[in-house]
Design a protein around this motif. Structure first.
Motif, short mmCIF file in Angstrom:
data_model
loop_
_atom_site.label_atom_id
_atom_site.label_comp_id
_atom_site.label_asym_id
_atom_site.label_seq_id
_atom_site.Cartn_x
_atom_site.Cartn_y
_atom_site.Cartn_z
N ILE A 1 7.54 1.86 26.28
CA ILE A 1 8.90 2.39 26.36
C ILE A 1 9.90 1.27 26.60
O ILE A 1 10.97 1.20 25.99
N ALA A 2 9.50 0.32 27.46
CA ALA A 2 10.38 -0.81 27.75
C ALA A 2 10.64 -1.63 26.50
O ALA A 2 11.77 -2.07 26.23
N LEU A 3 9.57 -1.83 25.72
CA LEU A 3 9.74 -2.59 24.49
C LEU A 3 10.59 -1.84 23.49
O LEU A 3 11.48 -2.41 22.86
N ALA A 4 10.33 -0.55 23.38
CA ALA A 4 11.04 0.23 22.37
C ALA A 4 12.53 0.24 22.64
O ALA A 4 13.35 0.17 21.71
N GLU A 5 12.91 0.30 23.92
CA GLU A 5 14.33 0.27 24.25
C GLU A 5 14.99 -0.99 23.72
O GLU A 5 16.03 -0.96 23.07
N ALA B 1 0.15 3.59 24.33
CA ALA B 1 1.15 2.65 23.85
C ALA B 1 1.80 3.15 22.57
O ALA B 1 3.03 3.11 22.41
N VAL B 2 0.98 3.65 21.66
CA VAL B 2 1.53 4.18 20.40
C VAL B 2 2.43 5.37 20.68
O VAL B 2 3.52 5.52 20.13
N LYS B 3 1.97 6.23 21.61
CA LYS B 3 2.75 7.41 21.94
C LYS B 3 4.09 7.03 22.56
O LYS B 3 5.14 7.61 22.23
N GLY B 4 4.03 6.04 23.47
CA GLY B 4 5.26 5.60 24.13
C GLY B 4 6.27 5.08 23.13
O GLY B 4 7.47 5.36 23.25
N LEU B 5 5.80 4.35 22.13
CA LEU B 5 6.72 3.83 21.11
C LEU B 5 7.37 4.97 20.36
O LEU B 5 8.58 4.98 20.10
N GLN B 6 6.55 5.94 20.01
CA GLN B 6 7.08 7.05 19.22
C GLN B 6 8.05 7.89 20.04
O GLN B 6 9.08 8.33 19.53
N MET B 7 7.73 8.06 21.33
CA MET B 7 8.58 8.90 22.18
C MET B 7 9.96 8.31 22.35
O MET B 7 10.95 9.03 22.45
N SER B 8 10.02 6.96 22.40
CA SER B 8 11.31 6.37 22.70
C SER B 8 12.06 5.96 21.44
O SER B 8 12.85 5.03 21.46
#
Lengths: 87, 243
Positions: free
Chosen positions: B182-186, B210-217
């Motif tokens: 999420i931090a990276l995606a932001e 990690a994949v999910k976090g990217l997609q969520m954000s």
């Protein structure tokens, strides 16, 4: 690397509509059924020759047992006979 | 000029009957050679004016020999250059007229998802106006003790990374992986990175989160690739753990 093992060609799934769950599951299932994860995990640490011999022979026994058992079960469960009681 | 080109490229013998024997190497100076026999339909070289004949039939023969050599040599290791993402831009500059046979690029098409498995054609297709092989890549390395996520463009230049303050054993949890994603995606979304291909490496606990976090954000995931290295019996690994 040959053509079929290019990155983004091998071990790759495309995601539809940003819906990663099914795509990830497909990829995961393929890798698991190919025993890819097991291979990776096994190669993290050195497998001594005696361990390798034991593992291979165990796998062989298991495969033979499973296939034979499957055959027997299929035989017992066979239902689509025209005449179920031939004698 | 042509004479030297011929000399470097192939050896040519024209017999009186108009049968032309070619010996050519795919790369000038290479040991490996191939022979071709060509029947010339041009006027026959009666007085054996070799050079005149070459003036007439040389260029097509060179072309033929090059092409034939390439076809022969091209084994499974040969990759069309348009399919290699890094070489695409370099290839455009040195595109020659005789390469038209190989590089007859059809106009780029929008990506259609018929199957979830990509083909070679997928790499040249467009997703929101960007070629598939020029999309940015997000690399996820999920080891047992940590999850490292980096965003790069298609050439591998670093664009963003995410850091979250988990320490020691807590680094290697799925929660840490998701937080890092999420931090990276932001950061990445701020830089205008919306579409990305994802490469997952390793079998740690942070793979899926990690994949999910990217997609969520807010990053649209185009594809997921597994790039876990598997040695074909490489070096000897560490000894077994003894507990």
């Amino acid at each position: 690397m040959s053509q079929n093992h290019l990155r983004f060609l091998a071990r790759t799934v495309l995601v539809r509509n940003n819906d990663i769950e099914p795509a990830y599951r497909v990829l995961d299932r393929i890798l698991r059924s190919e025993k890819f994860f097991n291979d990776v995990r096994r190669k993290e640490r050195y497998e001594k020759p005696f361990q390798q011999r034991r593992r291979v022979s165990y796998e062989r026994c298991k495969r033979i047992y499973n296939s034979e058992m499957q055959r027997k079960i299929e035989f017992v469960m066979r239902k689509n006979r025209t005449d179920p009681f031939p004698r | 000029m042509m004479k030297s080109a011929l000399r470097s490229l192939c050896r040519l013998h024209v017999s009186q009957t108009g049968v032309c024997h070619l010996k050519a190497a795919p790369v000038p100076g290479e040991q490996h050679e191939m022979c071709f026999t060509v029947l010339l339909l041009a006027p026959q070289p009666v007085d054996n004016p070799l050079m005149e004949t070459l003036q007439a039939v040389g260029p097509p023969l060179i072309w033929f020999a090059q092409r034939a050599c390439r076809l022969h040599v091209a084994g499974c290791l040969h990759v069309l250059e348009k399919d290699l993402p890094i070489r695409v831009s370099a290839d455009k500059e040195r595109a020659k007229p005789d390469d038209t046979l190989l590089d007859s690029q059809s106009p780029l098409q929008e990506l259609k998802l018929e199957s979830i498995f990509p083909t070679l054609e997928t790499h040249g297709m467009l997703i929101n106006g960007v070629r598939y092989d020029e999309l940015p890549i997000i690399h996820i390395k999920a080891s047992h003790n940590n999850t490292i996520i980096t965003a790069t463009d298609h050439k591998g230049t670093l664009t963003a990374e995410g850091t979250v303050g988990f320490r020691n054993a807590r680094k290697g949890t799925n929660i840490a992986a998701q937080a890092a994603a999420i931090a990276l995606a932001e950061k990445a979304v701020k830089q205008g990175l919306n579409l990305a291909r994802i490469c997952v490496k390793g079998i740690g606990p942070g793979r899926l989160p990690a994949v999910k976090g990217l997609q969520m954000s807010g990053i649209t995931v185009v594809s997921i690739t597994d790039t876990t290295p598997l040695p074909h019996n490489g070096h000897r690994p560490k000894k077994q753990r003894r507990l």
